[in-house]
Scaffold this active site. Structure first.
Site, mmCIF file in Angstrom:
data_model
loop_
_atom_site.group_PDB
_atom_site.id
_atom_site.type_symbol
_atom_site.label_atom_id
_atom_site.label_comp_id
_atom_site.label_asym_id
_atom_site.label_seq_id
_atom_site.Cartn_x
_atom_site.Cartn_y
_atom_site.Cartn_z
ATOM 1 C CG HIS A 154 43.114 45.365 31.643
ATOM 2 N ND1 HIS A 154 42.820 44.184 31.325
ATOM 3 C CD2 HIS A 154 42.017 46.138 31.699
ATOM 4 C CE1 HIS A 154 41.670 43.924 31.997
ATOM 5 N NE2 HIS A 154 41.023 44.974 32.323
ATOM 6 C CD GLU A 188 37.709 43.133 31.505
ATOM 7 O OE1 GLU A 188 38.439 44.479 31.311
ATOM 8 O OE2 GLU A 188 38.183 42.841 32.702
ATOM 9 C CD GLU A 242 42.122 48.390 36.031
ATOM 10 O OE1 GLU A 242 41.189 48.236 36.551
ATOM 11 O OE2 GLU A 242 42.520 48.854 34.863
ATOM 12 C CG HIS A 243 41.671 43.106 36.261
ATOM 13 N ND1 HIS A 243 40.497 42.433 36.173
ATOM 14 C CD2 HIS A 243 41.434 44.134 35.478
ATOM 15 C CE1 HIS A 243 39.670 42.690 35.483
ATOM 16 N NE2 HIS A 243 40.087 43.870 35.039
#
Length: 436
Positions: A76, A152, A79-80
């Site tokens: 993740h 987040e 991906e960011h």
């Protein structure tokens, strides 16, 4: 389903029932490209995925044979970071500036980068294929991202529906990495460095581990040339050896409850599927049978749903899901209810009733047609098609198989799935209650 003539190296698979064709080419660098032409449609959709998800936290590097453990949340985090460019621009902003609807996501088993458009497709493809092939990680930009992702993670920790799902995973699995938050934890992401990101990028973003799916009004032969032109030279690598905990035959616990700020309780009724599948065709058949069973047990047209809805115990049709990979498989029925226990009892009683008395043939045929209709409807939307073909390919399934195997799902077969999968000892319940 029919396998047709090839265009150059492309394999053509046709679904005669859907009147749809799929063009597949495995490139010299190991990357798979799937093109589903939709003549006459204005919308175009491309999704480029790598078989690297949140559960891949331990693996053997193909070249060095080094065993690597990585912190939770790396897929993740990566991906960011992929959108950030050395000149300070952000590729997501660039794509949006072209009028494209662009995004990315990380799941349990893959990461994907995508956009949808009517115009500027090739300009968008330039940017997509440029940023995915040019990672830019520094210690400074990695440290900055940690703060963003930590926020987040905290936001999701306060999200009742996410906590409901994660608690359901905790009930079903003891060691399986599916119970780890896709974004990791604030502690785990603190251990991520630019070296870790480059190591994972160089391993998992090799073309051999990637699939691109494009859907829209394209000539497959011309499109594949355009894709090849934009690919950097890269050699094919061996398959990545992933290391997962031993599969668990039992659930972790039956029940988990949490109090949060919700207007009415949320529930997730789960069934862990521990049955081993002989092959992918069998898995597709089982998936179809489970969808039929879930609709019969508690779907919108079921007696159980109508009764619970009329009594005010269910506010709307619950979500019905079957999630699976080689490493996990489970059923989830989730929704909002004034009495989660009553919903749970009704579902369990209905399952036992079907096991004892068998399935009504007329109901079975009606729901079977509904499920088939749901599959067919997916092919009306370029985004649904592309995402579906990518997700299924990551599981080594061809999406057309669902249309083909449908005819093999009989009432007798479905009753067998009910008996083998819907076992009371593998049932769990996760509940989010209102704070008193």
């Amino acid at each position: 389903m029919m396998r047709g003539d090839s265009i150059a190296k492309m394999e053509v698979i046709e679904s005669l029932k859907l009147k749809e064709k799929e063009y597949i080419e495995k490139l010299d660098n190991g990357m798979t490209v799937i093109i589903i032409p939709k003549p006459g449609l204005e919308k175009k959709y491309v999704i480029w995925g790598t078989h690297f998800g949140s559960i891949d936290n331990r693996f053997i590097m193909p070249e060095t044979k080094e065993e690597v453990f990585i912190p939770d949340g790396v897929a993740h985090f990566l991906e960011h970071k992929m959108f950030e460019q050395p000149d300070g621009t952000n590729s997501l902003d660039t794509l949006m500036g072209l009028g494209l609807d662009a995004n990315a996501y990380t799941s349990n088993d893959h990461t994907a980068y995508l956009f949808e458009c009517t115009d500027n497709f090739y300009e968008g493809l330039d940017e997509l294929m440029d940023y995915v092939q040019h990672p830019y990680f520094t210690e400074e930009n990695v440290e900055k991202e940690k703060g963003i992702i930590a926020q987040e993670i905290k936001m999701y920790d306060d999200e009742p529906s996410w906590r409901l799902y994660m608690n359901a995973m905790d009930c079903m699995y003891k060691e399986n990495p599916i119970k780890i938050d896709i974004a990791g934890s604030v502690e785990s992401i603190s251990k991520i460095t630019s070296d870790v990101l480059y190591k994972c990028y160089n391993t998992f973003y090799n073309p051999s581990n990637m699939v691109m799916v494009v859907c829209g009004d394209f000539n497959p032969g011309e499109l594949i040339k355009e894709i090849k032109k934009r690919l950097l030279p890269n050699k094919k690598q061996e398959e990545i050896e992933r290391i997962y905990p031993e599969k668990e035959k039992k659930i972790n616990k039956k029940y988990e409850e949490l109090e949060m700020e919700v207007s009415l309780p949320l529930f997730a009724f789960g069934i862990k599927d521990i049955e081993e599948n002989a092959n992918k065709e069998e898995l597709v058949k089982k998936h179809i049978a489970i969808e039929i069973l879930l609709n019969m047990i508690i779907g919108k047209s079921s007696d159980a749903y109508k009764e619970l809805y009329e009594k005010g115990k269910l506010l709307s049709e619950p979500d019905l899901d079957y999630e699976f990979s080689d490493e996990y498989a489970h059923i989830l029925i989730s929704g909002q209810s004034t009495s989660p226990k009553e919903v749970k009892d009704k579902i369990e009683n209905k399952i036992e009733e079907y096991k004892t008395n068998g399935i009504n043939e007329e109901d079975f045929n009606r729901i079977r047609k509904k499920v088939y209709g749901d599959y067919v409807v997916e092919y009306n939307n370029v985004g649904n098609i592309a995402r579906m073909f990518l997700a299924d390919k990551m599981k080594k399934i061809n999406s057309f198989d669902y249309i083909e195997e449908y005819k093999n799902v009989t009432k007798e077969y479905t009753e067998n799935v009910l008996k083998n999968v819907f076992k009371s000892e593998n049932m769990i319940m996760s509940v989010i209650k209102s704070k008193k």
